[in-house]
Write a protein that holds these residues in place. Sequence first.
Motif, PDB file in Angstrom:
ATOM      1  N   VAL A  44       0.837  -1.198   0.000  1.00  0.00           N
ATOM      2  CA  VAL A  44       0.000   0.000   0.000  1.00  0.00           C
ATOM      3  C   VAL A  44       0.874   1.252   0.000  1.00  0.00           C
ATOM      4  CG1 VAL A  44      -1.699   1.329   1.324  1.00  0.00           C
ATOM      5  CG2 VAL A  44      -1.926  -1.150   1.158  1.00  0.00           C
ATOM      6  N   PHE A  45       1.952   1.225   0.780  1.00  0.00           N
ATOM      7  CA  PHE A  45       2.886   2.352   0.875  1.00  0.00           C
ATOM      8  C   PHE A  45       3.404   2.748  -0.494  1.00  0.00           C
ATOM      9  CE2 PHE A  45       7.275   3.909   1.495  1.00  0.00           C
ATOM     10  CZ  PHE A  45       7.041   4.979   2.351  1.00  0.00           C
ATOM     11  N   ARG A  46       3.565   1.753  -1.363  1.00  0.00           N
ATOM     12  CA  ARG A  46       4.126   2.018  -2.682  1.00  0.00           C
ATOM     13  C   ARG A  46       3.078   2.240  -3.761  1.00  0.00           C
ATOM     14  NH1 ARG A  46       8.420  -3.003  -2.340  1.00  0.00           N
ATOM     15  NH2 ARG A  46       9.680  -2.168  -0.628  1.00  0.00           N
ATOM     16  N   SER A  47       1.856   1.790  -3.536  1.00  0.00           N
ATOM     17  CA  SER A  47       0.867   1.818  -4.613  1.00  0.00           C
ATOM     18  C   SER A  47      -0.278   2.794  -4.379  1.00  0.00           C
ATOM     19  CB  SER A  47       0.280   0.417  -4.820  1.00  0.00           C
ATOM     20  OG  SER A  47      -0.405  -0.021  -3.650  1.00  0.00           O
ATOM     21  N   ALA A  48      -0.356   3.408  -3.198  1.00  0.00           N
ATOM     22  CA  ALA A  48      -1.434   4.368  -2.943  1.00  0.00           C
ATOM     23  C   ALA A  48      -1.325   5.514  -3.945  1.00  0.00           C
ATOM     24  CB  ALA A  48      -1.338   4.891  -1.516  1.00  0.00           C
ATOM     25  N   THR A  49      -2.414   6.259  -4.109  1.00  0.00           N
ATOM     26  CA  THR A  49      -2.426   7.373  -5.045  1.00  0.00           C
ATOM     27  C   THR A  49      -2.669   8.685  -4.301  1.00  0.00           C
ATOM     28  OG1 THR A  49      -3.321   5.928  -6.771  1.00  0.00           O
ATOM     29  CG2 THR A  49      -3.447   8.292  -7.141  1.00  0.00           C
ATOM     30  N   PRO A  50      -1.677   9.605  -4.280  1.00  0.00           N
ATOM     31  CA  PRO A  50      -0.306   9.386  -4.743  1.00  0.00           C
ATOM     32  C   PRO A  50       0.439   8.444  -3.799  1.00  0.00           C
ATOM     33  CG  PRO A  50      -0.477  11.512  -3.672  1.00  0.00           C
ATOM     34  CD  PRO A  50      -1.871  10.969  -3.752  1.00  0.00           C
ATOM     35  N   ALA A  51       1.467   7.785  -4.302  1.00  0.00           N
ATOM     36  CA  ALA A  51       2.219   6.810  -3.511  1.00  0.00           C
ATOM     37  C   ALA A  51       2.906   7.483  -2.336  1.00  0.00           C
ATOM     38  CB  ALA A  51       3.251   6.113  -4.390  1.00  0.00           C
ATOM     39  N   CYS A  52       2.825   6.855  -1.169  1.00  0.00           N
ATOM     40  CA  CYS A  52       3.488   7.404   0.017  1.00  0.00           C
ATOM     41  C   CYS A  52       4.986   7.566  -0.245  1.00  0.00           C
ATOM     42  CB  CYS A  52       3.272   6.488   1.219  1.00  0.00           C
ATOM     43  SG  CYS A  52       1.556   6.051   1.537  1.00  0.00           S
ATOM     44  N   ALA A  53       5.547   6.623  -1.026  1.00  0.00           N
ATOM     45  CA  ALA A  53       6.983   6.637  -1.308  1.00  0.00           C
ATOM     46  C   ALA A  53       7.391   7.829  -2.166  1.00  0.00           C
ATOM     47  CB  ALA A  53       7.385   5.345  -2.010  1.00  0.00           C
ATOM     48  N   ALA A  54       6.417   8.525  -2.756  1.00  0.00           N
ATOM     49  CA  ALA A  54       6.756   9.696  -3.563  1.00  0.00           C
ATOM     50  C   ALA A  54       7.174  10.871  -2.696  1.00  0.00           C
ATOM     51  CB  ALA A  54       5.569  10.096  -4.434  1.00  0.00           C
ATOM     52  N   CYS A  55       6.726  10.885  -1.441  1.00  0.00           N
ATOM     53  CA  CYS A  55       7.032  12.009  -0.551  1.00  0.00           C
ATOM     54  C   CYS A  55       7.796  11.600   0.696  1.00  0.00           C
ATOM     55  CB  CYS A  55       5.743  12.708  -0.117  1.00  0.00           C
ATOM     56  SG  CYS A  55       4.873  13.558  -1.460  1.00  0.00           S
ATOM     57  N   HIS A  56       7.731  10.329   1.063  1.00  0.00           N
ATOM     58  CA  HIS A  56       8.398   9.863   2.276  1.00  0.00           C
ATOM     59  C   HIS A  56       9.442   8.807   1.943  1.00  0.00           C
ATOM     60  CE1 HIS A  56       5.679  11.878   5.112  1.00  0.00           C
ATOM     61  NE2 HIS A  56       4.687  11.539   4.301  1.00  0.00           N
ATOM     62  N   SER A  57      10.596   8.942   2.573  1.00  0.00           N
ATOM     63  CA  SER A  57      11.641   7.930   2.481  1.00  0.00           C
ATOM     64  C   SER A  57      11.618   7.090   3.748  1.00  0.00           C
ATOM     65  CB  SER A  57      13.003   8.609   2.333  1.00  0.00           C
ATOM     66  OG  SER A  57      14.044   7.680   2.558  1.00  0.00           O
ATOM     67  N   ILE A  58      12.128   5.874   3.656  1.00  0.00           N
ATOM     68  CA  ILE A  58      12.281   5.047   4.851  1.00  0.00           C
ATOM     69  C   ILE A  58      13.760   4.932   5.220  1.00  0.00           C
ATOM     70  CG2 ILE A  58      10.156   3.753   4.486  1.00  0.00           C
ATOM     71  CD1 ILE A  58      11.860   1.478   3.333  1.00  0.00           C
ATOM     72  N   ALA A  59      14.589   5.782   4.591  1.00  0.00           N
ATOM     73  CA  ALA A  59      16.014   5.817   4.906  1.00  0.00           C
ATOM     74  C   ALA A  59      16.272   6.900   5.945  1.00  0.00           C
ATOM     75  CB  ALA A  59      16.830   6.087   3.646  1.00  0.00           C
ATOM     76  N   PRO A  60      17.068   6.654   6.956  1.00  0.00           N
ATOM     77  CA  PRO A  60      17.338   7.654   7.997  1.00  0.00           C
ATOM     78  C   PRO A  60      17.920   8.937   7.413  1.00  0.00           C
ATOM     79  CG  PRO A  60      18.156   5.498   8.657  1.00  0.00           C
ATOM     80  CD  PRO A  60      17.770   5.381   7.214  1.00  0.00           C
ATOM     81  N   GLY A  61      17.355  10.064   7.815  1.00  0.00           N
ATOM     82  CA  GLY A  61      17.889  11.357   7.411  1.00  0.00           C
ATOM     83  C   GLY A  61      17.556  11.790   6.008  1.00  0.00           C
ATOM     84  N   VAL A  62      16.790  10.991   5.282  1.00  0.00           N
ATOM     85  CA  VAL A  62      16.458  11.345   3.904  1.00  0.00           C
ATOM     86  C   VAL A  62      15.062  11.962   3.877  1.00  0.00           C
ATOM     87  CG1 VAL A  62      16.198  10.527   1.538  1.00  0.00           C
ATOM     88  CG2 VAL A  62      17.912   9.497   3.024  1.00  0.00           C
ATOM     89  N   ASN A  63      14.997  13.272   4.050  1.00  0.00           N
ATOM     90  CA  ASN A  63      13.724  13.984   4.022  1.00  0.00           C
ATOM     91  C   ASN A  63      13.405  14.392   2.598  1.00  0.00           C
ATOM     92  OD1 ASN A  63      13.156  14.004   6.854  1.00  0.00           O
ATOM     93  ND2 ASN A  63      14.765  15.541   7.092  1.00  0.00           N
ATOM     94  N   MET A  64      12.169  14.126   2.194  1.00  0.00           N
ATOM     95  CA  MET A  64      11.731  14.528   0.860  1.00  0.00           C
ATOM     96  C   MET A  64      10.655  15.595   1.044  1.00  0.00           C
ATOM     97  SD  MET A  64      11.826  10.632  -0.633  1.00  0.00           S
ATOM     98  CE  MET A  64      11.062  10.942  -2.219  1.00  0.00           C
ATOM     99  N   ALA A  65       9.530  15.486   0.374  1.00  0.00           N
ATOM    100  CA  ALA A  65       8.448  16.439   0.607  1.00  0.00           C
ATOM    101  C   ALA A  65       7.867  16.243   1.996  1.00  0.00           C
ATOM    102  CB  ALA A  65       7.357  16.266  -0.445  1.00  0.00           C
ATOM    103  N   GLY A  66       7.979  15.024   2.503  1.00  0.00           N
ATOM    104  CA  GLY A  66       7.575  14.710   3.866  1.00  0.00           C
ATOM    105  C   GLY A  66       8.771  14.187   4.635  1.00  0.00           C
ATOM    106  N   PRO A  67       8.673  14.140   5.949  1.00  0.00           N
ATOM    107  CA  PRO A  67       9.815  13.675   6.754  1.00  0.00           C
ATOM    108  C   PRO A  67      10.092  12.191   6.534  1.00  0.00           C
ATOM    109  CG  PRO A  67       7.871  13.937   8.121  1.00  0.00           C
ATOM    110  CD  PRO A  67       7.520  14.502   6.780  1.00  0.00           C
ATOM    111  N   SER A  68      11.322  11.800   6.777  1.00  0.00           N
ATOM    112  CA  SER A  68      11.690  10.386   6.703  1.00  0.00           C
ATOM    113  C   SER A  68      10.871   9.598   7.721  1.00  0.00           C
ATOM    114  CB  SER A  68      13.182  10.212   6.999  1.00  0.00           C
ATOM    115  OG  SER A  68      13.496   8.853   7.182  1.00  0.00           O
ATOM    116  N   LEU A  69      10.468   8.392   7.334  1.00  0.00           N
ATOM    117  CA  LEU A  69       9.681   7.544   8.235  1.00  0.00           C
ATOM    118  C   LEU A  69      10.557   6.516   8.947  1.00  0.00           C
ATOM    119  CD1 LEU A  69       6.506   6.977   6.027  1.00  0.00           C
ATOM    120  CD2 LEU A  69       6.890   8.690   7.805  1.00  0.00           C
TER     121      LEU A  69
END
Length: 280
Positions: free
Chosen positions: A179-204
């Motif tokens: 779901v994290f990858r396929s939601a519309t828009p995909a959560c992965a488009a704005c959130h990273s799961i890598a430490p310290g990698v902030n995108m449009a949203g904070p890293s998770l």
Amino acid sequence: MNKRQARLFAITSTLLASVAFIGLTLDSHRQFGKLTNADKITPAVTRGKDVWHNNNCINCHTLFGEGAYYAPDLTKITKLRGEAYLTAYMRDPSKFYDETRHRRLMPKQNLSDGDIADLYAFLDWVSNVDNQGWPPRPILVTGSTFPGTDQSTATAAATPPAARPVSGAEDPVALGERVFRSATPACAACHSIAPGVNMAGPSLAGLAGRTQTLLASGSYRGQAKDLAGYIRESITEPSAHLVPGAMFSANGVSFMPTTYGKSMSPQEVEQLAAYLSSLK
């Protein structure tokens, strides 16, 4: 094959190729209106196209894979970033990235609110064009140059969701990752799961631990009582508690879309919560 046969073969092949080319060209022109949503080209879209060209956006960015390749391709940017985020970003990119630390070179264009609205309308029209899957994937701005993040981590964070398979057909965590990858828009488009990698949203990365600390700190402003409740609230009511940082919200409103509560089923929300809860 003698010379006469070779000549006939070349002429016939050329004619057939020409007929095929003309036929495909005519068929493409027949579909252009539908594929490009030509009926949705409003005056705002036309003005936005002029803003795009007058400010030489194509000198850095690309549309449909065409442009300078210096900055991200913006073909589907409005599908990946909401209007509130893009509006705030175009007003002042420096509030989103530290150009000295992060090497973000997006200049402040001093666009008027009207120009920004028109440019968004143009980019939104572009996002809705049926581009037949081209470019193959969007080029996303990631935190690849954030301090403490190596290139391998940044590359993993930027890898398109479909490139990493998920196993476990009945595992809620695996289903939530899907779901994290396929939601519309995909959560992965704005959130990273890598430490310290902030995108449009904070890293998770480390979300579970950070949430427990937040809930016990007294600074939390939402209604959740536990980790799962906080995650569900963040998905369906993103402005209930705002993560500090100008790049994540403006005027007390989160840049995260408010549509997930409607576009996702309760089961998908629970699966996503299970996955995010696993990010220790």
